[in-house]
Design an enzyme around this catalytic site. Structure first.
Site, short mmCIF file in Angstrom:
data_model
loop_
_atom_site.label_atom_id
_atom_site.label_comp_id
_atom_site.label_asym_id
_atom_site.label_seq_id
_atom_site.Cartn_x
_atom_site.Cartn_y
_atom_site.Cartn_z
N ALA A 55 0.79 -1.24 0.00
CA ALA A 55 0.00 0.00 0.00
C ALA A 55 0.83 1.30 0.00
CB ALA A 55 -0.99 -0.04 1.16
N ARG A 90 -5.40 0.10 -8.91
CA ARG A 90 -5.73 -0.94 -7.92
C ARG A 90 -6.72 -0.35 -6.91
NH1 ARG A 90 -1.09 -4.59 -5.57
NH2 ARG A 90 -2.90 -5.98 -5.35
N GLN A 200 3.77 -13.36 -1.98
CA GLN A 200 4.50 -12.21 -1.43
C GLN A 200 5.36 -12.59 -0.22
OE1 GLN A 200 1.31 -12.12 -2.43
NE2 GLN A 200 0.71 -10.11 -3.16
N ASP A 240 -4.00 -2.57 3.92
CA ASP A 240 -4.23 -1.78 2.70
C ASP A 240 -5.23 -0.67 2.93
OD1 ASP A 240 -3.18 -4.50 1.70
OD2 ASP A 240 -2.90 -3.07 0.07
N ASN A 250 -6.59 -6.34 4.41
CA ASN A 250 -5.20 -6.69 4.10
C ASN A 250 -5.22 -7.93 3.21
OD1 ASN A 250 -2.34 -6.23 4.43
ND2 ASN A 250 -2.27 -8.08 5.68
#
Ligand code: MRU
Length: 358
Positions: A55, A90, A200, A240, A250
Site C-alpha cells: 500500500a 488498484r 509475497q 491496505d 489486508n
C-alpha cells in the site's frame, strides 16, 4: 534497508533526472533487477502489474507517476487524466487515493508552469515522510514486542504477505518493529506465510535474509497449527485500508490468521501509517476488494533448473477460479493498531488522530 549490503529504497528518483527507478518485484526472489519509469503509463503499469506493490509504495509510485505525467503536459486536463489513470490501477489500498488527493490539492491551485517542479517536490516529500513514519512504527511496535520477548527470552513472530520495506519506501510497516527488535539484540524468528497465489511471503523471506533476520517459510495452511501449538508470540501484519471503526483490509488470508490467533490467545497487531487510515470509511463492509486475474491461480511462476524464469500451468485455462486479493479482519480480532503516532485499540484510532474525530 540494504540489498547486498547497499542501502536501498524501494523507489527513488534518479539524481537530477526526470526518471524514477524501482525494484522489479515480479522478478524477486529469484532475480534482483531495477526498472526505470519515465512516463505516466510506466507508473500505472508498474502498479497494475505489481512490479511495485504494497500500500505505501503504491501511493508513493502514484505520486511520482503524477510528476512523470506533468513532464509532457502540465495543464488541468492532463493533471486530471493522470489522477484518474493512476487512481484506477488498484482499488483496495487507500494510500493510492490518499497520495493522489494530496498531489491534486497541492498542484491544482498552481499555474501549469509551476506544477512540474512542485510535483517532483511533493512526490519526494511523500516518499521521505513514508520512511520517517515507518521508522516510528518500528519504535512503537518494539514497545509492544519487548515485554513478550522478556517473558520468553526470545520472540517468534508470524506475518502474512509482505509488509516489509519492499512494500513501502523503506523500513516497512509490519516488519519495521521486527527489524527494530532484531537490531536491538532481541533473538527473533519470523514465521513467513507463503501467501498464495502471488507468494509475497517469498519477498518477505528475501528481505529478511538480506538483513540477516532468522525466518522460516510456511505454507499458508500451517499457520493455525503453529498458533495452536504456542509457537507464535505475536502476529503482525500490514494493511491496505483501515476503516474508521478499526476493521482492517489486508492480503487475503489475514482474516484466517486473526481467527486462529484469537482462539490461541496470541496478540494480533496491525501496523500502518496515516496514509492507510480511511476515516471516511465507516467500516470494513464498504472497502472495495480487488478481484485479480484467474491466471494468478492457474499458472505458477518461478525459475527452472537452469535458473531462468519459468512458468508451470497447474489448472486448465477454462477452470473456474475466484481470486479475491484481500479480506477484511473485523476490529474485534485486532489487539492493537500501530501507527507513526503510537499504538491503540482498533476502536480508538480517533485518540491517536483527534483531528479526525467527528
Ligand atoms: O497485493 P499486494 O502485494 O499489494 O498486497 C500487499 C499487502 O496486502 C500488504 O500487507 C499491505 O499493502 C501492507 S504493505 C506495508
Amino acid at each position: 534497508m540494504k540489498v547486498n549490503g547497499t542501502p536501498t529504497r524501494a523507489i527513488w528518483r534518479i539524481a537530477a533526472q526526470t526518471v524514477v527507478e524501482i525494484i522489479d518485484q515480479t522478478a524477486l526472489p529469484h532475480h534482483y533487477r531495477t526498472l526505470q519509469l519515465a512516463s505516466l503509463e510506466d507508473a500505472a503499469h508498474a502498479i497494475r502489474s505489481m512490479q511495485v506493490r504494497g500500500a505505501p509504495l503504491i501511493g508513493a509510485t502514484a505520486a511520482y507517476g503524477v510528476a512523470l505525467a506533468l513532464l509532457r503536459d502540465a495543464g488541468d486536463a492532463a493533471l486530471a487524466k493522470a489522477i484518474a489513470t493512476l487512481g484506477a490501477t488498484r482499488p483496495t489500498a487507500v494510500n493510492l487515493h490518499w497520495a493522489l488527493a494530496r498531489m491534486q490539492a497541492h498542484l491544482r491551485p498552481l499555474v501549469p508552469a509551476e506544477r512540474c517542479a512542485a510535483a517532483w517536490q511533493e512526490a519526494a516529500a511523500i516518499a521521505d515522510e513514508d520512511v520517517l513514519q515507518n521508522r516510528a512504527i518500528g519504535e512503537h511496535g518494539l514497545a509492544l514486542l519487548r515485554p513478550l520477548a522478556e517473558k520468553r527470552g526470545r520472540l517468534d513472530i508470524m506475518t502474512h504477505c509482505n509488509a516489509g520495506w519492499l512494500a513501502t519506501v523503506d523500513h516497512g510497516t509490519a516488519l519495521s518493529p521486527v527489524y527494530a527488535a532484531f537490531d536491538a539484540g532481541i533473538e527473533v524468528r519470523v514465521w513467513v506465510s507463503e501467501t498464495r497465489p502471488r507468494n509475497q511471503g517469498l519477498l518477505t523471506a528475501w528481505e529478511l535474509q538480506q538483513h540477516g533476520v532468522p525466518h522460516t517459510v510456511i505454507a499458508d495452511n500451517a499457520a493455525g497449527l503453529l498458533l495452536a501449538r504456542g509457537e507464535v508470540d505475536a502476529v503482525i501484519v500490514g494493511a491496505d485500508r483501515i476503516a474508521a471503526n478499526g476493521d482492517v483490509a489486508n492480503k487475503v488470508g489475514t482474516y484466517l490468521k486473526a481467527l486462529a490467533a484469537k482462539e490461541a490467545g496470541v496478540p494480533f497487531y496491525v501496523a500502518a501509517p496515516r496514509s492507510t487510515l480511511d476515516f471516511a470509511c465507516p467500516s470494513g463492509d464498504t472497502i472495495p476488494i480487488e478481484e485479480r486475474a484467474g491466471d494468478e491461480l492457474r499458472v505458477l511462476h518461478g525459475c527452472g533448473g537452469d535458473g531462468k524464469p519459468a512458468t508451470l500451468r497447474q489448472l486448465a485455462a477454462d477452470e473456474a477460479v475466484a481470486n479475491p486479493a484481500f479480506d477484511v479482519t473485523p476490529a474485534r480480532f485486532v489487539t492493537a493498531i500501530v501507527t507513526e503516532r503510537g499504538h491503540c485499540p482498533p476502536d480508538a484510532l480517533h485518540c491517536l488522530y483527534p483531528e479526525e474525530a467527528r
